[in-house]
Enzyme design. Structure first.
Site, short mmCIF file in Angstrom:
data_model
loop_
_atom_site.label_atom_id
_atom_site.label_comp_id
_atom_site.label_asym_id
_atom_site.label_seq_id
_atom_site.Cartn_x
_atom_site.Cartn_y
_atom_site.Cartn_z
N ASP A 1 42.24 39.54 41.93
CA ASP A 1 41.68 40.88 41.95
C ASP A 1 40.36 40.83 42.74
OD1 ASP A 1 41.58 43.53 41.35
OD2 ASP A 1 40.98 43.30 39.26
N THR B 1 46.92 45.71 39.22
CA THR B 1 47.17 44.61 38.29
C THR B 1 48.55 44.75 37.65
OG1 THR B 1 44.81 44.62 37.83
CG2 THR B 1 46.20 43.39 36.30
#
Ligand code: ADE
Length: 360
Positions: free
Chosen positions: A126, A82
């Site tokens: 994600d 991330t």
């Protein structure tokens, strides 16, 4: 999300010296991790080969006004997937839109996400291995040709419409590369398996984070936290917070080797970075299943733990340090794994350690 722009339209990465994070206490773990995140390539420690490749691609995209290729990052949780998406968007000077595979639960949701993107924006998905097949199929033309096929209306009067999309960059992240379909994988210009961080990089990350939060730390204190953080920055930053609290209450507030070691002992994080679940996993293989081979389902049932947690979080690190090995018939404990648990290994146990064992 508005960002500062250079004259050339690219972001102005914050190259000034890193400022300490706000002196007010950060409450949530998530906010704590976010505050310590590097924001630019220059601030990013470790994963050097990847960062060098990204610098080149981002520079080419910026200088030519191209959208960046679609990138996929794979690896265990906490290694910076991330963070990398945020850094790339900052360096490109574009907005980052963040979502996850399970959040895009129908085609309309994907359509609204894609149509809200600006030209050259980045979309971070994600857990991309958890997209449904329908959503995944609709993502292909978006990734390949920047278009989206929609049906307007129902039944015999339904009309197929192709909507043009802005030229965007998809940044995908997965903890389970093996679950990604070949067609999806093919549509990424670039994939990269993130590795556990080297000890020197982990120590540098702990020092940087301690600096940012303004806690005094010496080299031994940083090395102790780094050594027990299983090569994972997210764990290092979490443990740093715990050790800081311990040092404030039991010491003079500064983090030195001995106080870091006793804080981490109390948290049941051992000198190799194994926590209670890792040790329970090893103990089940060594003691209940006589060293294996044993299947993952049997281990999960013995521990009353999700199979996915074991596969995504526990096993990658134990494999990396050589405490277990995977065979076609199941998992086995290695001699190094037995020895770590203070047990004597049967003669048939593979030695373990190997090149992976050198990590710590
Ligand atoms: N904090 C978390 N990950 C980091 C990294 N890779 N570099 C610097 N600081 C970090």
């Amino acid at each position: 999300m508005a960002r500062k722009k250079h004259d050339d339209g690219a972001a102005a990465p914050d190259t000034a010296e890193e400022k300490p994070v706000a002196p007010v206490e950060i409450k949530s773990e998530r906010a704590w991790q976010a505050a310590l995140r590097p924001r630019t390539f220059d601030e990013y420690i470790g994963q050097r080969e990847l960062i060098d490749n990204l610098r080149i691609s981002v520079r080419a995209a910026r200088e030519n006004g191209w959208p960046l290729d679609h990138f996929l990052f794979a690896g265990p949780p906490g290694l910076g997937k991330t963070t990398l998406a945020h850094v790339i968007a900052t360096e490109l000077g574009v907005n980052l839109h963040v979502t996850s595979g399970p959040a895009i639960d129908h085609k309309g949701m994907l359509a609204s996400l894609l149509t809200s993107l600006g030209e050259r924006d980045a979309l971070f998905i994600d857990e991309i291995h958890r997209l449904t097949p329908i959503v995944e199929e609709n993502l292909y033309p978006a990734m390949e040709d920047f278009k989206f096929d929609l049906f307007i209306g129902d039944g015999p009067h339904a009309k197929a419409v192709t909507m043009p999309l802005p030229r965007f960059t998809l940044l995908g992240a997965t903890t389970r590369m093996g679950l990604l379909s070949a067609p999806l994988l093919d549509r990424f210009g670039f994939h990269w398996q993130l590795r556990y961080y080297e000890p020197a990089d982990m120590t540098a990350i702990v020092l940087r984070s301690a600096n940012l939060i303004g806690v005094p730390i010496d080299a031994d204190g940083a090395t102790e936290i780094a050594r027990r953080s299983r090569g994972t920055p997210r764990i290092a930053n979490r443990l740093l917070r715990r050790v800081r609290d311990f040092a404030a209450v039991k010491g003079d507030g500064s983090i030195r080797g001995p106080i870091a070691a006793s804080a981490l002992d109390r948290l049941a994080v051992d000198h190799a970075g194994l926590d209670a679940l890792d040790r329970a996993y090893l103990s089940v293989i060594c003691e209940r299943f006589d060293g294996g081979p044993v299947g993952i389902e049997a281990i999960a049932a013995s521990l009353s733990e999700e199979r996915g947690t074991l596969e995504e979080v526990v096993e990658p690190f134990l494999l990396q340090v050589g405490f277990i090995a995977r065979t076609p018939r199941g998992r086995v404990a290695t001699a190094a794994g037995y020895s770590h648990m203070g047990l004597s290994a049967p003669a048939r146990a593979p030695s373990g350690g190997g090149s992976q064992g050198r990590l710590f």
